[in-house]
Design a protein around this motif. Sequence first.
Motif, PDB file in Angstrom:
ATOM      1  N   LYS A   8     -10.079   8.561   6.842  1.00 58.37           N
ATOM      2  CA  LYS A   8      -9.355   8.987   5.637  1.00 58.37           C
ATOM      3  C   LYS A   8      -8.678  10.327   5.863  1.00 58.37           C
ATOM      4  CE  LYS A   8     -10.208  10.507   0.883  1.00 58.37           C
ATOM      5  NZ  LYS A   8      -9.040   9.815   0.278  1.00 58.37           N
ATOM      6  N   ALA A  53     -13.649   0.888   1.767  1.00 60.62           N
ATOM      7  CA  ALA A  53     -12.648   0.176   2.567  1.00 60.62           C
ATOM      8  C   ALA A  53     -13.150  -1.212   2.958  1.00 60.62           C
ATOM      9  CB  ALA A  53     -12.304   0.990   3.815  1.00 60.62           C
ATOM     10  N   LYS A 106      -5.816   4.009   5.383  1.00 66.29           N
ATOM     11  CA  LYS A 106      -4.968   3.106   4.603  1.00 66.29           C
ATOM     12  C   LYS A 106      -4.205   2.151   5.524  1.00 66.29           C
ATOM     13  CE  LYS A 106      -4.442   6.020   0.519  1.00 66.29           C
ATOM     14  NZ  LYS A 106      -3.501   6.708  -0.375  1.00 66.29           N
ATOM     15  N   HIS A 114       1.593   5.108   0.969  1.00 71.56           N
ATOM     16  CA  HIS A 114       1.248   6.021   2.050  1.00 71.56           C
ATOM     17  C   HIS A 114       1.691   7.429   1.658  1.00 71.56           C
ATOM     18  CE1 HIS A 114       0.049   3.021   5.012  1.00 71.56           C
ATOM     19  NE2 HIS A 114       0.962   2.272   4.423  1.00 71.56           N
ATOM     20  N   GLU A 132      -4.495  -1.851   5.398  1.00 67.82           N
ATOM     21  CA  GLU A 132      -3.291  -2.674   5.292  1.00 67.82           C
ATOM     22  C   GLU A 132      -3.208  -3.686   6.433  1.00 67.82           C
ATOM     23  OE1 GLU A 132       1.025  -1.354   6.041  1.00 67.82           O
ATOM     24  OE2 GLU A 132       0.741  -1.109   3.887  1.00 67.82           O
ATOM     25  N   ALA A 187       0.846  -1.202   0.000  1.00 65.23           N
ATOM     26  CA  ALA A 187       0.000   0.000   0.000  1.00 65.23           C
ATOM     27  C   ALA A 187       0.874   1.241   0.000  1.00 65.23           C
ATOM     28  CB  ALA A 187      -0.915   0.005   1.223  1.00 65.23           C
TER      29      ALA A 187
END
Length: 518
Positions: free
Chosen positions: A325, A304, A336, A203, A340, A201
């Motif tokens: 978010k 999500a 995120k 970032h 993850e 992912a």
Amino acid sequence: MSQLGSIIIAVILSIVVVAPLSWSLAIAHRKKSYEDKIGSAEIKSREIIEEALKTAETKKREALLEAKEESIKTKNELDREVKERRAELARYEKRVLSKEENLDKKQDLLEKKEESVLAREEKILTRSKEVESLYDKGIAELEKISGLTSDQAKEFLLQSVEDEVKHDKAKLIKELENAAKDEAEKKAKEYVVTAIQRCAADHVAETTVSVVALPNDDMKGRIIGREGRNIRTLEQLTGVELIIDDTPEAVVLSCFDPVRREVARVALEKLIVDGRIHPARIEEMVDRAKKEVDGIMREEGENAALEVGVHGIHPELIKLLGRMKFRTSYGQNALKHSIEVAQLAGLLAAEVGVDIRLAKRAGLLHDIGKAIDHEVEGSHVQIGVELCKKYKEHPVVINSVESHHGDVDPESLIACLVQAADTISAARPGARRETLETYTNRLSQLEEITTSFDGVEKSFAIQAGREVRIMVLPEKVSDDDMVILARNISKRIEEEMQYPGQIKVNVIRESRVADVAR
């Protein structure tokens, strides 16, 4: 004429005389026939009655004979059954008598054995007294030969046994730790590398400011408004500070709350596009922006959950997920990070064979408290636990939220997997920015813990706090004590510190002798 009349009269007279006579004869004949019939019927009835009486007598005799035969048969059966019962009772009586004889024999044997046991017991008591006297003599002789008393000998023996046990204990601990480390390191590397490779992912480091581009510098004056009323209205409605400086064609929005900052950004962009900037219009656009941001948060939360493959989450928790978010932790986007962690927890769960969906659910919701930790008192762990309890989440999910920072002990393997996934996501290089103060505090705490143990001379935290080297005094700490000391220090660090990844504990013991040649 007179002759005819006489004839008629004669006929009439003959009819009158003959008719009654014929009638009486007919009646007499019928009476006789009736009497004959009645007589024959009586005779027949008597014959029928006599026949019936004979038949009844015959049936009666037959029934009596049958009853006699049945009674004789029943009596014979009863006699036979009585004989069988008597024979069976005789057999039982015979068996009981034989058992009684056996019991009598066994009782006699037991009495004989008891007598022999009593005799042996007397002999043993006599021998034990002799052994005790010999033991006392031997102890006295040993004390005389060794020059030590019994208590001194016991103390010496216990000391030697203690040293031997300590050595064996340290050796066993070392062997078990090495074997466990080898196996655990092999498995952990395999699981973690597989999980990281399958979940990558990006970032983006976010700050507490947002920049809104302007079409031209004249727009700055319109945003400020007459005597600053427009900018003042916007700041009051959104709680965001607008920084209008010499930066060309840009306005900076500053606020610690990312949601309020996003509302202000959306509202300002709408005002710039609309062109009509005045307090009433600003209030209307701010309301629209709030609704739009709410929709964005709900949509992001649903996306999500869909991305992770988790269903059935309460709509309010979905909205709070979307709110993350706009939340960052050390520069790492909270939503995120949660996605993850959910993916990593699911991959690790698949490797170890537990419920993948429940692991993903726990990973996705482990930081849900960060969505409102600016608005509600308490840590994000406490807030997250309260939210999960409020919306009836699974007990495993609640425990995973409560234990992912070590506040309580994990009660399931899934909670341990969420801890590992959270550490992987947060501690990997580039995921987060750590403040200098937090970093230095962690290193100083690490050195304080290690130097607090007896026998430690100096300790040094190296490798950015991922390793600590401990110098011990050789006269106080033996080689065997080093193994136990390293184990105790590791446990103390695990209990008292919070850190990403793992910390290697190295205990060093060395002896130096110096002399000068003259």
